[in-house]
Write an enzyme that holds these catalytic residues in place. Structure first.
Site, PDB file in Angstrom:
ATOM      1  N   ASN A   1     166.332  83.436  29.324  1.00  0.00           N
ATOM      2  CA  ASN A   1     165.186  82.527  29.302  1.00  0.00           C
ATOM      3  C   ASN A   1     164.628  82.387  30.709  1.00  0.00           C
ATOM      4  O   ASN A   1     163.435  82.175  30.906  1.00  0.00           O
ATOM      5  CB  ASN A   1     165.613  81.156  28.772  1.00  0.00           C
ATOM      6  CG  ASN A   1     164.502  80.139  28.901  1.00  0.00           C
ATOM      7  OD1 ASN A   1     163.474  80.248  28.245  1.00  0.00           O
ATOM      8  ND2 ASN A   1     164.676  79.166  29.806  1.00  0.00           N
TER       9      ASN A   1
ATOM     10  N   ASP B   1     161.287  80.321  34.369  1.00  0.00           N
ATOM     11  CA  ASP B   1     161.284  80.934  33.034  1.00  0.00           C
ATOM     12  C   ASP B   1     160.694  82.337  33.074  1.00  0.00           C
ATOM     13  O   ASP B   1     159.638  82.566  33.665  1.00  0.00           O
ATOM     14  CB  ASP B   1     160.453  80.086  32.065  1.00  0.00           C
ATOM     15  CG  ASP B   1     161.253  78.927  31.509  1.00  0.00           C
ATOM     16  OD1 ASP B   1     161.884  78.219  32.312  1.00  0.00           O
ATOM     17  OD2 ASP B   1     161.247  78.738  30.279  1.00  0.00           O
TER      18      ASP B   1
ATOM     19  N   ASP C   1     171.821  82.589  25.603  1.00  0.00           N
ATOM     20  CA  ASP C   1     171.609  81.230  26.120  1.00  0.00           C
ATOM     21  C   ASP C   1     170.186  80.741  25.850  1.00  0.00           C
ATOM     22  O   ASP C   1     169.232  81.515  25.936  1.00  0.00           O
ATOM     23  CB  ASP C   1     171.871  81.254  27.642  1.00  0.00           C
ATOM     24  CG  ASP C   1     171.747  79.881  28.277  1.00  0.00           C
ATOM     25  OD1 ASP C   1     172.438  78.951  27.824  1.00  0.00           O
ATOM     26  OD2 ASP C   1     170.948  79.743  29.230  1.00  0.00           O
TER      27      ASP C   1
ATOM     28  N   GLU D   1     172.380  80.336  21.102  1.00  0.00           N
ATOM     29  CA  GLU D   1     172.396  78.880  21.274  1.00  0.00           C
ATOM     30  C   GLU D   1     170.999  78.345  20.990  1.00  0.00           C
ATOM     31  O   GLU D   1     170.058  78.656  21.720  1.00  0.00           O
ATOM     32  CB  GLU D   1     172.784  78.515  22.718  1.00  0.00           C
ATOM     33  CG  GLU D   1     172.773  77.013  22.957  1.00  0.00           C
ATOM     34  CD  GLU D   1     172.492  76.601  24.396  1.00  0.00           C
ATOM     35  OE1 GLU D   1     172.884  75.493  24.772  1.00  0.00           O
ATOM     36  OE2 GLU D   1     171.875  77.384  25.158  1.00  0.00           O
TER      37      GLU D   1
END
Ligand code: CA
Length: 542
Positions: A143, A211, A241, A277
């Site tokens: 990310n 990001d 993640d 996640e």
């Protein structure tokens, strides 16, 4: 008269003794040979993607060179410990070069952080895991990168140096498109100014975790190379993640990213395993199964407010044993409605959550039962290091990631833990003491994992509620895998022993296949089919 009364009393006593003996000898469990029941069955471990995973934070796990920081050689020295518990998988929190202790901000995707060791150590780790039938999955944070990552540094330098009115040009600096860079957007809690320019970049977690722009095809090719590199080094897959932040607020775009990651990894390695996640509510994260990814962490079970803790902490009908059985079916049906090949990923605890010792007020039996319930779920159960010895830790993140408590007397391998962690006294014995105690938290967890490794139906089976079991304190489900069905019954009542009948005309079973108790007592099945379940116990009938 006196004599007669006396003899009647003798007769009554004799009858009582006979009855008692009868029930003992008729019991279909225990370790009696005539019952045919053995406490331990043969292991039946299938080499596929249904496993029991141990989550390791290397920093706090085991130190091999005395600098106080855990490392890969330390992990290697503890692989027998992990295998002895019965784990068949390890999830490693990030291993790549980073600027933080937790290492979720990557500086170099092709490295092992120098605090942890080298790529050669990783290769050795994989070889040693292979010998023990342990599949390794590596945490990958895509990310965002670290603000010290060369891509970000180049982008930052370039954009900072733009002349007034000049637009960033990706043909000059391709890294402009690797991040989310926008004109005039900064000064918020998630957007930060680039130098003194008119441009800002997104950092949804922190200014130092910019990001990535996962829509960029060049970036995708780079990340494919990264994943290929780790898969070829021997990683069996990835823990993805922060998947809900890829495009914060857009489930459909996030799902597309997970589809891409899954398809790519499986094109490199057919049996690669991916778990994402997505820290959201049940219906939100379940919808991510649409991506075709193997697993999405089952957050609804975890933590102090999750289904497992509620089942044990609350006494209302919505949190009864029966409701837990219904929840198991709901999880399965919801998940499979999105992806028929999905594998659930239940867990009680992870590195972002307070440890159970706190919210169960160090109630040892309850902690054991909570971990055992997690391990009775189908799919891949995940266990956070230290859960097997009931470690404490809550509050700030560092406290949730304390040094693995190997021993109170032998300091070898002990780490110093995160520098900002508080001094927290452990409530339960260290691993070396618990390993010698047959009813410790450690030994109970080992027993529950053993049941998974003996019974493929337990992890791979299709779940159904056993409606004929009416006691609401009993979570009763059947699990069918291929042509074999087992019946799993859990007494979630902390104080009451339960006697129930499992009708053989409805449920076809021969006897006890395995059981789990939190205090070393036995589960019993009498000849007439009466099952005696001690408080906080589990039985598998087959
Ligand atoms: Ca070290």
């Amino acid at each position: 008269m006196k004599k007669l009364r006396f003899s009647r009393r003798i007769a009554a006593l004799a009858l009582a003794v006979l009855t008692a003996c009868g029930s003992i000898f008729a019991a279909g469990c225990g370790k009696t040979e005539d019952s045919g029941y053995k406490y331990e069955q043969e292991l039946n471990i299938i080499d596929d993607n249904y496993r029991t995973f141990y989550e390791i934070f290397v920093y706090s796990f085991c130190d091999s060179d005395g600098d106080g920081i855990g490392d890969l050689q330390g992990v290697i020295s503890k692989l027998d410990y992990i295998a002895e518990l019965g784990f068949t998988g390890i999830w490693f929190m990030p291993l790549m070069q980073s600027t933080t202790y937790h290492k979720y901000d990557t500086v170099d995707y092709y490295s092992i952080d120098e605090e942890y060791g080298t790529i050669d150590d990783f290769k050795e780790l994989i070889a040693e895991c292979d010998k023990r039938g342990i599949k390794v999955i590596v945490d990958i944070a895509i990310n965002h990168t670290s603000s010290k990552h060369p891509w970000f540094l180049e982008m930052y330098d370039y954009v900072s140096g733009l002349k007034e009115g000049e637009e960033p040009d990706a043909s000059v600096c391709p890294y402009v498109d690797y991040y989310n860079v926008e004109k005039g957007k900064y000064g918020t809690s998630t957007w930060y100014q680039i130098g003194n320019s008119d441009y800002g970049y997104e950092g949804s977690f922190w200014s130092e975790m910019p990001d990535l722009n996962l829509a960029n095809e060049d970036l995708r090719r780079e990340l494919e190379d990264v994943m290929k590199y780790w898969l070829e080094l021997g990683a069996g897959g990835f823990r993805i993640d922060a998947a809900k932040e890829f495009y914060s607020g857009s489930k459909s775009k996030n799902v597309e990213v997970l589809s891409w990651l899954t398809d790519y990894c499986k094109s490199v390695k057919e049996d690669a395993y991916l778990v994402a996640e997505v820290w959201e509510g049940f219906s939100s994260y379940m919808a991510y199964y649409e991506s075709g990814i193997d697993s999405v962490f089952n957050f609804a079970l975890a933590d102090s407010t999750g289904k497992i803790a509620k089942t044990l902490n609350a006494s209302d009908a919505a949190n009864s044993g029966h409701a837990l059985a219904e929840a198991m079916v709901k999880v399965q049906d919801t998940m499979l409605s999105y992806n028929p090949d999905a594998i659930d990923a239940p867990f009680l605890n992870n590195h972002d959550l307070a440890r159970a010792a706190g919210y169960f007020s160090a109630n040892e039996a309850r902690m054991k039962m909570a971990s055992a319930i997690n391990l009775m779920f189908s799919g891949n159960a995940f266990v956070y290091y230290g859960e097997e010895i009931g470690m404490s830790g809550s509050g700030k993140d560092e406290n949730k990631r304390l040094p693995m408590y190997w021993s109170a007397t032998d300091t070898s391998g002990m780490t110093r833990g995160p520098l900002d962690a508080d001094k927290i006294e452990q409530k339960f014995d260290p691993a070396d003491v618990q390993m010698e105690d047959e009813t410790s938290i450690y030994s109970c967890m080992k027993r529950a994992i053993r049941l998974r490794n003996e019974n493929p139906e337990l992890t791979r089976g299709r779940v159904a509620v056993m409606d004929a079991i009416e006691d609401s304190d009993i979570c009763a489900v059947s699990k069918t895998y291929e042509d074999s069905t087992i019946y799993v019954l859990m007494n979630v009542n902390e104080t009451e022993e339960k006697q129930i009948t499992v009708p053989k005309d409805i449920y076809s079973y021969e006897g006890i296949r395995g059981y789990y108790t939190t205090d070393g007592s036995e589960v019993k099945l009498s000849k007439d089919g009466t099952l005696t379940l001690p408080p906080y116990s589990i039985v598998i009938l087959k």
